[in-house]
Scaffold this motif. Sequence first.
Motif, mmCIF file in Angstrom:
data_model
loop_
_atom_site.group_PDB
_atom_site.id
_atom_site.type_symbol
_atom_site.label_atom_id
_atom_site.label_comp_id
_atom_site.label_asym_id
_atom_site.label_seq_id
_atom_site.Cartn_x
_atom_site.Cartn_y
_atom_site.Cartn_z
ATOM 1 N N VAL A 14 -10.249 34.922 7.817
ATOM 2 C CA VAL A 14 -10.426 34.625 6.317
ATOM 3 C C VAL A 14 -11.292 35.072 5.588
ATOM 4 O O VAL A 14 -12.605 34.967 5.926
ATOM 5 C CB VAL A 14 -9.980 33.083 5.947
ATOM 6 N N HIS A 15 -11.230 36.325 4.565
ATOM 7 C CA HIS A 15 -12.026 36.825 3.635
ATOM 8 C C HIS A 15 -11.644 36.641 2.294
ATOM 9 O O HIS A 15 -10.790 36.969 1.798
ATOM 10 C CB HIS A 15 -12.042 38.396 4.075
ATOM 11 N N ALA A 16 -12.544 36.210 1.614
ATOM 12 C CA ALA A 16 -12.299 35.659 0.189
ATOM 13 C C ALA A 16 -12.959 36.332 -1.120
ATOM 14 O O ALA A 16 -14.113 36.900 -0.606
ATOM 15 C CB ALA A 16 -12.573 34.119 0.102
ATOM 16 N N ALA A 17 -12.156 36.649 -2.236
ATOM 17 C CA ALA A 17 -12.592 37.112 -3.277
ATOM 18 C C ALA A 17 -12.538 36.125 -4.532
ATOM 19 O O ALA A 17 -11.493 35.189 -4.275
ATOM 20 C CB ALA A 17 -12.050 38.620 -3.553
ATOM 21 N N ARG A 18 -13.252 36.065 -5.311
ATOM 22 C CA ARG A 18 -13.306 34.792 -6.278
ATOM 23 C C ARG A 18 -12.975 35.339 -7.722
ATOM 24 O O ARG A 18 -13.508 36.369 -8.023
ATOM 25 C CB ARG A 18 -14.531 34.065 -6.272
ATOM 26 N N MET A 19 -12.200 34.381 -8.263
ATOM 27 C CA MET A 19 -11.949 34.804 -10.028
ATOM 28 C C MET A 19 -12.526 33.825 -10.660
ATOM 29 O O MET A 19 -12.485 32.595 -10.240
ATOM 30 C CB MET A 19 -10.363 34.796 -10.225
ATOM 31 N N PRO A 20 -13.259 33.998 -11.920
ATOM 32 C CA PRO A 20 -13.862 33.132 -12.608
ATOM 33 C C PRO A 20 -13.052 31.912 -13.229
ATOM 34 O O PRO A 20 -12.091 32.180 -13.985
ATOM 35 C CB PRO A 20 -14.760 33.839 -13.539
ATOM 36 N N LEU A 21 -13.484 30.562 -12.789
ATOM 37 C CA LEU A 21 -12.677 29.460 -13.268
ATOM 38 C C LEU A 21 -13.679 28.116 -13.122
ATOM 39 O O LEU A 21 -13.920 27.925 -11.947
ATOM 40 C CB LEU A 21 -11.159 29.317 -12.539
ATOM 41 N N GLU A 22 -13.639 27.471 -13.936
ATOM 42 C CA GLU A 22 -14.291 26.134 -13.843
ATOM 43 C C GLU A 22 -13.505 24.837 -14.237
ATOM 44 O O GLU A 22 -13.223 23.927 -13.513
ATOM 45 C CB GLU A 22 -15.569 25.923 -14.882
ATOM 46 N N ASP A 23 -12.818 24.877 -15.326
ATOM 47 C CA ASP A 23 -11.886 23.966 -15.568
ATOM 48 C C ASP A 23 -10.137 24.496 -15.347
ATOM 49 O O ASP A 23 -9.841 25.720 -15.748
ATOM 50 C CB ASP A 23 -11.972 23.578 -17.151
#
Length: 241
Positions: free
Chosen positions: A33-42
Amino acid sequence: MNGWRARIGLVVPSSNTTAEPELSRVTPAGVSVHAARMPLEDVTADDLDAMADRAVECAELLSHADIDVVAYGCTTGSLLHGHGFDAELEATIEATADCPAVATALSVERALDALDCQRIALATPYVEDLTRREVAYLEASGHEVVAVDGREVEANTDIGSLAPEDAYRQVKALLADAEPDGVFVSCTNYPSLSVVEALERDCGLPVVTSNAATVWDALRTVDVDAGGLPGRLAGLGKYRD
């Protein structure tokens, strides 16, 4: 070589601390599994909407790792605009990454249908607006939500700080006055995969979580057996419809 059997690219919100560990624990040998991230806090409708704009960028970056399938690992992010948006999201990611894609909301639908679950008890960690949107999404797909409970948590790090026991107790309380034929525990950041088998034994019902549905759908998309998953999803075979 990592992923000699298959590589799953996982697109997740930046504040998600649950999806990668849960998916990695249940994928079979030879699958990575290889992840990429999108900005989100709430976890709000506005923030989820803004986050979705980054999905294509994440899919493009994951394609550099020669992945075999991309999973868009956010439940409300893939159902926010209802049916049509979910399939469009999968198609856009597929075209960008040049490989198949699954989006959690549609993966959940496929899992519920495969388990023949029409009357659903829905447990979420979300604020009321998002829980309401999820009920509408499920009902638009032909499911009947007969019981629902949301925990009213907005900060995604707070959702990730919940314990699997919280999910277990939330579901048990939800079933006290309802007679569904299946349970759905929503949110890829809600730790709940580890209590699926206990809930199924104690409640006598199929239990689907966002991460269980997502990894099940991704594995069968690349023709890898999902038998390592907890609960009844493990016995549904490996091939995607």
